[in-house]
Design a protein around this motif. Structure first.
Motif: not given
Length: 247
Positions: A15, A17, A36
């Motif tokens: 991920t 972010e 995200r």
């Protein structure tokens, strides 16, 4: 649930972010939020087939492994959160340590791992971040005895048009043109609607370029003599006015 059958699902995402930080109260408290972007790394499962307890001597079936189908390769969602910075080092040290407890909320929309079902996730995450940074001396800084000296350049003066008040002697005569009984046009005459708004102390003029033009300004005041007398009569209704004519 039948204990003879059990499925283990492994789902892993990388991920990213990025977020925007906002400190609304000029303190260590801050808010942040942003998108995200998650990339799927693992979508495997293991299906374990046990044995029937009524036949304990039977040979167990081998586990079935594979990957879930219709798993989204990338997931785009968002997050919002808040935190508080707690400095762990003094302000005079070059190396800074900051402890930041935080709470973040990741809503359900956009977090759908599979495309063929309505399974989604809503996440509330809390944690503590340890931040590390190192500063450096500011070049050409004017520091005397540990204090930083600042200098301010005075802005240039901007010339504006001033308003001035002057006191002029007022001649209580009105001069008519030869052979005419009409009040000459050089005198300022007000109509009925303008009379109520006229005030003697409002006869003002812009500052002239030549200070020597006082006589011209005095004539402007004199040409308002009828209006000035009328204003004084309204302020003093019991006064007596005497008109005298001459030639």
């Amino acid at each position: 649930m039948d204990k003879r059958y059990r499925t283990k699902f492994s789902s892993q995402y990388l991920t990213i972010e990025p977020s925007i930080r906002l400190a609304p109260f000029k303190s260590n408290f801050y808010l942040y939020g942003g998108p995200r972007l998650a990339f799927n790394l693992d979508k495997s499962f293991v299906y374990e087939q046990g044995i029937n307890p009524n036949f304990p001597a039977q040979t167990p079936n081998p586990d079935v492994t594979g990957d879930f189908s219709e798993v989204e390769k990338t997931i785009l969602s968002m997050q919002i959160g808040m935190g508080y910075d707690i400095p762990l080092s003094s302000a005079n040290r070059k190396t800074k340590f900051v402890l930041s407890p935080f709470v973040t909320f990741q809503p359900y929309f956009g977090q759908n791992p599979r495309a063929n079902e309505t399974w989604n996730l809503t996440t509330v995450r809390a944690g503590v971040a340890l931040k590390l940074g190192r500063g450096k001396a500011i070049e050409n800084a004017n520091i005397i005895d540990g204090e930083v000296q600042f200098s301010v350049n005075q802005p240039e003066n901007v010339l504006v048009e001033n308003r001035v008040r002057e006191v002029f002697p007022l001649r209580n005569y009105i001069f008519f043109n030869v052979g005419s009984t009409e009040i000459p046009s050089r005198y300022v005459l007000l109509n009925k609607d303008q009379v109520k708004d006229f005030k003697e102390d409002q006869v003002q003029f812009s500052t002239p370029n030549k200070v020597s033009g006082r006589s011209e300004r005095q004539m402007v005041v004199y040409y308002n003599v009828i209006n000035i007398l009328g204003d004084r009569m309204q302020k003093n209704p019991s006064s007596t006015i005497k008109l005298v004519g001459s030639s």
